[in-house]
Structure formats: C-alpha cells, structure tokens
Design a protein around this motif. Structure first.
Motif, PDB file in Angstrom:
ATOM      1  N   ALA A  90       0.811  -1.227   0.000  1.00 19.81           N
ATOM      2  CA  ALA A  90       0.000   0.000   0.000  1.00 19.81           C
ATOM      3  C   ALA A  90       0.838   1.267   0.000  1.00 19.81           C
ATOM      4  N   ASN A  91       1.957   1.236   0.689  1.00 21.21           N
ATOM      5  CA  ASN A  91       2.770   2.444   0.837  1.00 21.21           C
ATOM      6  C   ASN A  91       4.080   2.336   0.067  1.00 21.21           C
ATOM      7  N   ASN A  92       4.648   3.483  -0.255  1.00 21.67           N
ATOM      8  CA  ASN A  92       5.974   3.513  -0.851  1.00 21.67           C
ATOM      9  C   ASN A  92       7.029   3.406   0.246  1.00 21.67           C
ATOM     10  N   LEU A  93       8.094   2.671  -0.046  1.00 22.96           N
ATOM     11  CA  LEU A  93       9.196   2.554   0.906  1.00 22.96           C
ATOM     12  C   LEU A  93      10.036   3.824   0.929  1.00 22.96           C
ATOM     13  N   THR A  94      10.554   4.126   2.098  1.00 26.24           N
ATOM     14  CA  THR A  94      11.587   5.167   2.223  1.00 26.24           C
ATOM     15  C   THR A  94      12.924   4.458   2.205  1.00 26.24           C
ATOM     16  N   VAL A  95      13.741   4.772   1.222  1.00 25.99           N
ATOM     17  CA  VAL A  95      15.044   4.112   1.070  1.00 25.99           C
ATOM     18  C   VAL A  95      16.123   5.181   1.064  1.00 25.99           C
ATOM     19  N   ASN A  96      17.024   5.122   2.039  1.00 23.99           N
ATOM     20  CA  ASN A  96      18.162   6.038   2.059  1.00 23.99           C
ATOM     21  C   ASN A  96      19.392   5.311   2.589  1.00 23.99           C
ATOM     22  N   SER A  97      20.455   6.028   2.790  1.00 27.26           N
ATOM     23  CA  SER A  97      21.723   5.402   3.174  1.00 27.26           C
ATOM     24  C   SER A  97      21.720   4.889   4.611  1.00 27.26           C
ATOM     25  N   HIS A  98      20.696   5.271   5.404  1.00 24.71           N
ATOM     26  CA  HIS A  98      20.667   4.859   6.801  1.00 24.71           C
ATOM     27  C   HIS A  98      19.634   3.763   7.087  1.00 24.71           C
ATOM     28  N   PHE A  99      18.505   3.788   6.387  1.00 26.74           N
ATOM     29  CA  PHE A  99      17.466   2.801   6.677  1.00 26.74           C
ATOM     30  C   PHE A  99      16.496   2.686   5.501  1.00 26.74           C
ATOM     31  N   THR A 100      15.762   1.580   5.523  1.00 30.09           N
ATOM     32  CA  THR A 100      14.630   1.370   4.613  1.00 30.09           C
ATOM     33  C   THR A 100      13.422   1.145   5.504  1.00 30.09           C
ATOM     34  N   SER A 101      12.331   1.897   5.240  1.00 28.27           N
ATOM     35  CA  SER A 101      11.192   1.807   6.142  1.00 28.27           C
ATOM     36  C   SER A 101       9.882   2.017   5.411  1.00 28.27           C
ATOM     37  N   CYS A 102       8.802   1.682   6.149  1.00 30.53           N
ATOM     38  CA  CYS A 102       7.440   1.856   5.638  1.00 30.53           C
ATOM     39  C   CYS A 102       6.538   2.150   6.827  1.00 30.53           C
ATOM     40  N   PRO A 103       5.513   2.981   6.667  1.00 32.59           N
ATOM     41  CA  PRO A 103       4.585   3.266   7.775  1.00 32.59           C
ATOM     42  C   PRO A 103       3.922   2.018   8.349  1.00 32.59           C
ATOM     43  N   CYS A 104       3.911   0.895   7.575  1.00 37.02           N
ATOM     44  CA  CYS A 104       3.262  -0.327   8.076  1.00 37.02           C
ATOM     45  C   CYS A 104       4.088  -1.010   9.154  1.00 37.02           C
ATOM     46  N   GLY A 105       5.322  -0.575   9.349  1.00 36.37           N
ATOM     47  CA  GLY A 105       6.167  -1.166  10.378  1.00 36.37           C
ATOM     48  C   GLY A 105       7.470  -1.753   9.872  1.00 36.37           C
ATOM     49  N   LEU A 106       7.615  -1.866   8.574  1.00 37.83           N
ATOM     50  CA  LEU A 106       8.883  -2.359   8.016  1.00 37.83           C
ATOM     51  C   LEU A 106       9.996  -1.365   8.347  1.00 37.83           C
ATOM     52  N   TYR A 107      11.088  -1.869   8.884  1.00 33.55           N
ATOM     53  CA  TYR A 107      12.242  -1.018   9.174  1.00 33.55           C
ATOM     54  C   TYR A 107      13.501  -1.881   9.176  1.00 33.55           C
ATOM     55  N   VAL A 108      14.452  -1.513   8.326  1.00 34.60           N
ATOM     56  CA  VAL A 108      15.732  -2.217   8.270  1.00 34.60           C
ATOM     57  C   VAL A 108      16.854  -1.191   8.283  1.00 34.60           C
ATOM     58  N   ASN A 109      17.786  -1.355   9.192  1.00 36.27           N
ATOM     59  CA  ASN A 109      18.966  -0.482   9.256  1.00 36.27           C
ATOM     60  C   ASN A 109      19.897  -0.840   8.100  1.00 36.27           C
ATOM     61  N   THR A 110      20.230   0.132   7.272  1.00 36.20           N
ATOM     62  CA  THR A 110      21.075  -0.137   6.098  1.00 36.20           C
ATOM     63  C   THR A 110      22.369   0.669   6.121  1.00 36.20           C
ATOM     64  N   ILE A 111      22.765   1.149   7.276  1.00 33.67           N
ATOM     65  CA  ILE A 111      24.012   1.911   7.368  1.00 33.67           C
ATOM     66  C   ILE A 111      25.178   1.042   6.914  1.00 33.67           C
ATOM     67  N   GLY A 112      25.980   1.550   6.009  1.00 32.84           N
ATOM     68  CA  GLY A 112      27.158   0.835   5.515  1.00 32.84           C
ATOM     69  C   GLY A 112      26.861  -0.219   4.470  1.00 32.84           C
ATOM     70  N   LYS A 113      25.604  -0.367   4.037  1.00 34.06           N
ATOM     71  CA  LYS A 113      25.245  -1.404   3.059  1.00 34.06           C
ATOM     72  C   LYS A 113      25.077  -0.862   1.639  1.00 34.06           C
ATOM     73  N   ASN A 114      25.182   0.455   1.484  1.00 32.71           N
ATOM     74  CA  ASN A 114      25.067   1.089   0.158  1.00 32.71           C
ATOM     75  C   ASN A 114      23.776   0.696  -0.552  1.00 32.71           C
ATOM     76  N   VAL A 115      22.687   0.681   0.185  1.00 29.92           N
ATOM     77  CA  VAL A 115      21.392   0.325  -0.388  1.00 29.92           C
ATOM     78  C   VAL A 115      20.738   1.549  -1.019  1.00 29.92           C
ATOM     79  N   THR A 116      20.398   1.426  -2.287  1.00 30.74           N
ATOM     80  CA  THR A 116      19.639   2.441  -3.002  1.00 30.74           C
ATOM     81  C   THR A 116      18.330   1.823  -3.484  1.00 30.74           C
ATOM     82  N   SER A 117      17.473   2.654  -4.042  1.00 28.10           N
ATOM     83  CA  SER A 117      16.216   2.120  -4.579  1.00 28.10           C
ATOM     84  C   SER A 117      16.475   1.094  -5.666  1.00 28.10           C
TER      85      SER A 117
END
Length: 226
Positions: free
Chosen positions: A149-176
């Motif tokens: 339902a929602n778009n993910l927030t993806v940045n250099s520190h975390f990936t998250s969603c208002p539904c509760g998804l949250y992953v720490n991505t510091i140092g993983k070079n994760v982009t969309s």
C-alpha cells in the motif's frame, strides 16, 4: 493366445489388480516431475496457451508401466509407439482400457492444475514487479512488499514503511535500484521451484537487528532480502 490376451483373459470383468498401485505411482511421478513439466511448458512459449494436449502424461504412464512390468513379469508390454489405445482396439470388452483411460484423465487434470498454479504465480510476479517498476518510474519509489500500500523510504541509513517495516542499512550502500534488484531476484528465485505465492515479513537476527525476509509456507523457501 499372445501375452496380452492371456493376461487380460485372467481378469475379465474385474478391476485390474495392478490399477491402484500403478495409479499411485503415476501420480507421484508426475508430482516429482513438476520441474520437467514446467520446463516443457516454458519451451512451448506462446504455443502453450492454446495447446489442449498433455505435455508429460503419456511419458509418465509409459515410464511407470515399464517400472511396474520389471517387477511383475506377468504384465505385458502395452505401448507400441502409437499409444495405449491402439493396442486395445480389438479388445475393448475388457477392463484394462477403461482403467488406463481413468488414470490418464486423472493425470491430465493434475497436470492442468500444476500449470494453472504456475500461471497464477507468474501473474503474481508480473503484478508485483510491474508495481515496483511503476513506482520507480514515478519518482524512484518502491511499493512495500509487506503491505502493498505504501511507498518505501530508502536512504543510506534505513529502509522503512509506515506499516512497520524497518531495516537499518548503514554501511550497506542500499539504493532504490539495489533494493529493486534484490526483490526481483528473490521472487524469481522462489518461482523457479515453487508455484505458490511467497510472502514478505520482518524477522530479527540473534543480535536483535531486523531483516526483510521472503518465505513460502508451501515449499519452506526462506531467504533474506535485506
């Protein structure tokens, strides 16, 4: 009297004693040949949609009859290269032909069920990947694989969603783009061996850090996406 006639005269008017064993072995072989069936189906490409003939049923029946015959030398050779029906054309008053046709119809129904599940899985993958691509085209957004339902927030520190998804991505070079490739790869990897739709969820490592997981209750597939 040849071998076929002798064999069939013994069981005239009765259910062939080999029927249930043969049926179970054919059903099991077809289930275990799912990868081979899907490979044939994929190779047919566009022609597969309009084909009404079975892809693997006669091959399965021939293989299992040969295996059964090797352990029971009283069973005759039934295939002459043109299918089972030609062998029985002049002897249809006996029960073997109806037994074979009943088993054949059951196997054809099972084959169609496998292919329908596969097509459903393909549609699921296409719909999800299309939503991912559509989101990327509309500003680099990815639809959340958990809530859809929602778009993910993806940045250099975390990936998250208002539904509760949250992953720490510091140092993983994760982009969309990286996350999109990871999602596509895991969905495709699962579909190679299973026809059912996978689900995404959050899970935690022993150190308490969260991961985005993809899993399937049917085939026990489990893999870390992020």
């Amino acid at each position: 009297m040849d071998a076929v006639q002798r064999h069939r005269s013994m069981y005239k008017g009765t259910t062939p004693p080999w029927k249930e064993t043969y049926r179970k072995r054919c059903v099991e072989r077809l289930k275990n040949s799912r990868s081979r069936l899907l490979e044939k189906f994929r190779q047919m490409g566009d022609d597969s949609g309009g084909s009404k003939r079975s892809l693997l049923v006669q091959e399965v029946m021939e293989e299992e009859w040969s295996a059964l015959q090797s352990s029971n030398h009283g069973l005759p050779s039934l295939w002459n290269g043109n299918g089972i029906r030609d062998v029985y054309t002049a002897q249809q008053e006996f029960d073997e032909l109806s037994a074979f046709e009943e088993i054949q119809q059951e196997l054809i129904a099972q084959e169609l069920s496998i292919l329908e599940e596969y097509n459903s899985s393909v549609r699921y993958e296409e719909q999800y990947l299309n939503s991912v691509l559509e989101g990327m085209e509309q500003g680099g957004q990815i639809i959340c694989p958990i809530c859809h339902a929602n778009n993910l927030t993806v940045n250099s520190h975390f990936t998250s969603c208002p539904c509760g998804l949250y992953v720490n991505t510091i140092g993983k070079n994760v982009t969309s783009e990286v996350l999109q490739n990871l999602l596509e790869r895991r969905v495709t990897e699962h579909m190679e061996d299973c026809l059912h739709n996978p689900t995404f969820s959050m899970a935690f490592n022993t150190d308490g850090s969260p991961n985005l997981m993809i899993s399937c209750k049917v085939c026990d597939y489990l893999s870390v996406v992020l």
